[in-house]
Structure formats: structure tokens, C-alpha cells
Enzyme design. Structure first.
Site, short mmCIF file in Angstrom:
data_model
loop_
_atom_site.label_atom_id
_atom_site.label_comp_id
_atom_site.label_asym_id
_atom_site.label_seq_id
_atom_site.Cartn_x
_atom_site.Cartn_y
_atom_site.Cartn_z
N ASN A 159 39.30 64.73 15.69
CA ASN A 159 40.21 64.92 14.55
C ASN A 159 40.80 66.32 14.68
O ASN A 159 40.12 67.31 14.41
CB ASN A 159 39.42 64.77 13.24
CG ASN A 159 40.26 65.07 12.01
OD1 ASN A 159 41.47 65.27 12.11
ND2 ASN A 159 39.62 65.09 10.86
N TRP A 160 42.04 66.36 15.10
CA TRP A 160 42.67 67.68 15.34
C TRP A 160 43.02 68.38 14.03
O TRP A 160 43.38 69.54 14.03
CB TRP A 160 43.94 67.51 16.18
CG TRP A 160 43.72 67.04 17.58
CD1 TRP A 160 42.53 66.61 18.14
CD2 TRP A 160 44.70 66.96 18.63
NE1 TRP A 160 42.73 66.26 19.45
CE2 TRP A 160 44.05 66.46 19.77
CE3 TRP A 160 46.07 67.24 18.69
CZ2 TRP A 160 44.72 66.24 20.99
CZ3 TRP A 160 46.75 67.02 19.89
CH2 TRP A 160 46.07 66.54 21.03
N LYS A 161 42.98 67.65 12.93
CA LYS A 161 43.37 68.20 11.62
C LYS A 161 44.79 68.78 11.71
O LYS A 161 45.61 68.27 12.47
CB LYS A 161 42.32 69.20 11.13
CG LYS A 161 40.91 68.57 11.14
CD LYS A 161 39.88 69.35 10.42
CE LYS A 161 38.55 68.62 10.47
NZ LYS A 161 37.49 69.26 9.71
N HIS A 177 38.99 61.17 4.51
CA HIS A 177 38.32 62.40 4.97
C HIS A 177 38.06 63.30 3.76
O HIS A 177 38.86 63.32 2.82
CB HIS A 177 39.20 63.12 6.00
CG HIS A 177 38.47 64.22 6.71
ND1 HIS A 177 38.24 65.44 6.13
CD2 HIS A 177 37.88 64.25 7.93
CE1 HIS A 177 37.55 66.19 6.98
NE2 HIS A 177 37.32 65.50 8.08
N GLU A 188 38.45 66.31 3.36
CA GLU A 188 39.53 67.27 3.10
C GLU A 188 40.67 66.60 2.33
O GLU A 188 41.33 67.23 1.52
CB GLU A 188 40.00 67.87 4.43
CG GLU A 188 38.96 68.86 4.96
CD GLU A 188 38.93 69.02 6.46
OE1 GLU A 188 39.89 68.61 7.14
OE2 GLU A 188 37.94 69.57 6.96
N GLU A 201 30.12 62.28 7.19
CA GLU A 201 30.43 63.69 7.38
C GLU A 201 29.97 64.47 6.15
O GLU A 201 30.71 64.55 5.16
CB GLU A 201 31.94 63.90 7.57
CG GLU A 201 32.52 63.20 8.78
CD GLU A 201 33.78 63.90 9.28
OE1 GLU A 201 33.77 64.32 10.43
OE2 GLU A 201 34.74 64.02 8.51
N GLY A 204 32.94 72.28 9.80
CA GLY A 204 33.52 73.59 10.12
C GLY A 204 32.62 74.77 9.83
O GLY A 204 33.08 75.91 9.82
N SER A 260 30.43 69.77 12.58
CA SER A 260 29.93 70.77 13.53
C SER A 260 29.28 70.18 14.77
O SER A 260 28.29 70.70 15.28
CB SER A 260 28.97 71.75 12.83
OG SER A 260 29.66 72.46 11.81
N GLY A 311 36.74 70.83 15.18
CA GLY A 311 37.09 72.01 15.98
C GLY A 311 36.91 71.83 17.47
O GLY A 311 37.78 72.21 18.28
P1 13P Z 1 34.11 70.11 12.60
O1 13P Z 1 33.67 69.38 13.85
O2 13P Z 1 35.12 71.20 12.87
O3 13P Z 1 32.94 70.56 11.78
O4 13P Z 1 34.92 69.04 11.69
C1 13P Z 1 34.34 67.81 11.44
C2 13P Z 1 35.34 66.93 10.81
O5 13P Z 1 35.72 67.14 9.67
C3 13P Z 1 35.89 65.83 11.60
O6 13P Z 1 36.61 64.95 10.82
#
Ligand code: 13P
Length: 251
Positions: free
Chosen positions: A8-10, A100, A102, A167, A173, A212, A234
Site C-alpha cells: 500500500n503505497w498510500k 483502511h 486512515e 491492521e 507506521g 510495521s 512504508g
Molecule cells: P506500515 O507498513 O507503514 O506500518 O503501514 C501499514 C499499512 O497501513 C498498510 O495498509
């Protein structure tokens, strides 16, 4: 069950970065750098909507699938700034992440909204990846399993046939992960909820862990029972890290 490593590149990336990263993944998978010439897992990258076409084009015919990070619940219409599941499909996506944490936090997405998006994704021919997970306060309060069960009850439509991603919000993160025992317990709980809801079909759905995930912890996490892969934030932005996580899958 073959594991799925999804990136997931966000809200990260440019056309140049996307081309470079996609080409690195294409080359590595074509050369069989992952596991003695054979991929031991499925691979997926979910770039931002502006880059889905670019990445899908760069990965056409490769072993790496492409997905979106969100879609609107409607097929089309007056929804300024939004992207429909059909548009993602038209750009070459085959998966889409929905719900998600977020998006639940930044855009106030409720379980009902997530469920409508899952329906839209399926209608457009996309495999939905539905995210669930508790906050730190909920975990400390002993409510993690109840929260996740509630999210699953509200977010999954009847006959759901996609992917679930667990998650924990506090692990995203932060560099922190739950203990292996806690991940295993939550995945077993999610499996039981899926079977209770969907019957035997619930036994065959992938449950990804996200939060993470790095090359250094991937092998331990991917070896846990009921962990059907990873949703990686990330570390998915660096080809070697993403591939390192994929190499941790033993098939
Ligand atoms: P990280 O791997 O940066 O913790 O993010 C996880 C995530 O939200 C994947 O959707």
C-alpha cells in the site's frame, strides 16, 4: 493457502518513482529472485489512483498485480474528486483496498460505507481487501476482538469472497507490532468470525496482517497460523524491502 504480499503505497510516489519501482519488481520476479526461480507468494502493489495506470502498464504480463487504495460506492456520477471501482478496473487494477483505518479516520468512513464500497468493488470485478483493526486504547481496554468482530459484521456483505486485512491502528507506521501470540490469536478470531458468517467459504479467505511489516520481522509473522500474507505500507516503497518481505513467504 498461497500468501499474498500487498504493498500500500498510500499518498506517495511520482510517475518516475512508480516506473522505477514497478520495473524493479518486474525484473526481480521475472528473474525468479524470490525463491529458487519460483514465486512462493502472490504479489500486489496499490499505488495512488493517479499512478494505477502507469504501474499497471509497467507490470502488464508480470507476476505482480495492481490495485487501488479506495473506491467510491457508486458506479459513476456527481462525486467530485472520487474514483469508482470501474475506473480502477479500467486502468488495469484487479484489487482494491477498502476501509483502511486512515480512510476510516480521515474521511469518517463507517462500516456501512465500507460495505457499500465492497459491493461496488465486486460489481466492477475487483477483489476487495477489507481492513479492520483496533486502536491502542481499545486493545488496552481488552476490546480488540470485539471491535474487530464488529467491523467485520458491519463491513462484509453477504457472501463476501475477498480478502481481510487485520491492521492494528497503533502498529501502522510506528515500528511496533503486536506479539506473535496476539497476531495469531486475532487471526484465529477473525477466521472463526468468517466461518461463522460465511460457512465453509470463510475458511478459504486470506487474512493479511498489516502494521510495521519489514524484512526483519516478516518471516516470523508470515509463519503464524492463519496469516495469509501481509499488507505493507512504508516498506513497500523500497523494492528490496518489499521483495525481502516476499522472500519470507515459504509457500
Ligand atoms: P506500515 O507498513 O507503514 O506500518 O503501514 C501499514 C499499512 O497501513 C498498510 O495498509
Amino acid at each position: 493457502m498461497r500468501q499474498l504480499i500487498a504493498g500500500n503505497w498510500k499518498m506517495n510516489g511520482s510517475r518516475a518513482m512508480a516506473a522505477e519501482l514497478a520495473n524493479a519488481l518486474r525484473t526481480a520476479t521475472a528473474e525468479g529472485l524470490l525463491s529458487g526461480g519460483k514465486l512462493a507468494c502472490d504479489l500486489l502493489v496499490c499505488p495512488p489512483a493517479t499512478l494505477v495506470s502507469v504501474v499497471a502498464h509497467a507490470l502488464l504480463g508480470s507476476a505482480v498485480a495492481v490495485g487501488g487504495q479506495d473506491c467510491h460506492a457508486a458506479l459513476s456520477g456527481a462525486h467530485t474528486g472520487d474514483v469508482s471501482a470501474a475506473m480502477l478496473r479500467d486502468c488495469g487494477a484487479t484489487y482494491v483496498i477498502v476501509g483502511h483505518s486512515e480512510r476510516r479516520a480521515d474521511h469518517g468512513e463507517s462500516d456501512a460505507v465500507v460495505r457499500a464500497k465492497v459491493d461496488a468493488a465486486v460489481a466492477a470485478g475487483l477483489v476487495p481487501i477489507v481492513c479492520v483493526g483496533e486502536t491502542e486504547a481499545q486493545r488496552l481496554g481488552g476490546q480488540a476482538e470485539a471491535v474487530v468482530a464488529g467491523q467485520l459484521a458491519g463491513s462484509l456483505p453477504e457472501g463476501f469472497a475477498g480478502v481481510v486485512a487485520y491492521e492494528p491502528v497503533w502498529a501502522i507506521g510506528t515500528g511496533r507490532t503486536p506479539t506473535e501470540a496476539d497476531v495469531a490469536a486475532m487471526h484465529a478470531h477473525i477466521r472463526a468470525v468468517l466461518i461463522g458468517r460465511l460457512g465453509v467459504a470463510g475458511a478459504g479467505l486470506r487474512i493479511l496482517y498489516g502494521g510495521s511489516v519489514k524484512p526483519s520481522n516478516a518471516a516470523a509473522l508470515m509463519a503464524l497460523p492463519e496469516v495469509g500474507g501481509a499488507l505493507v505500507g512504508g516498506a513497500s516503497l523500497v523494492a528490496e524491502d518489499f521483495l525481502g518481505i516476499a522472500r519470507a513467504c515459504t509457500g
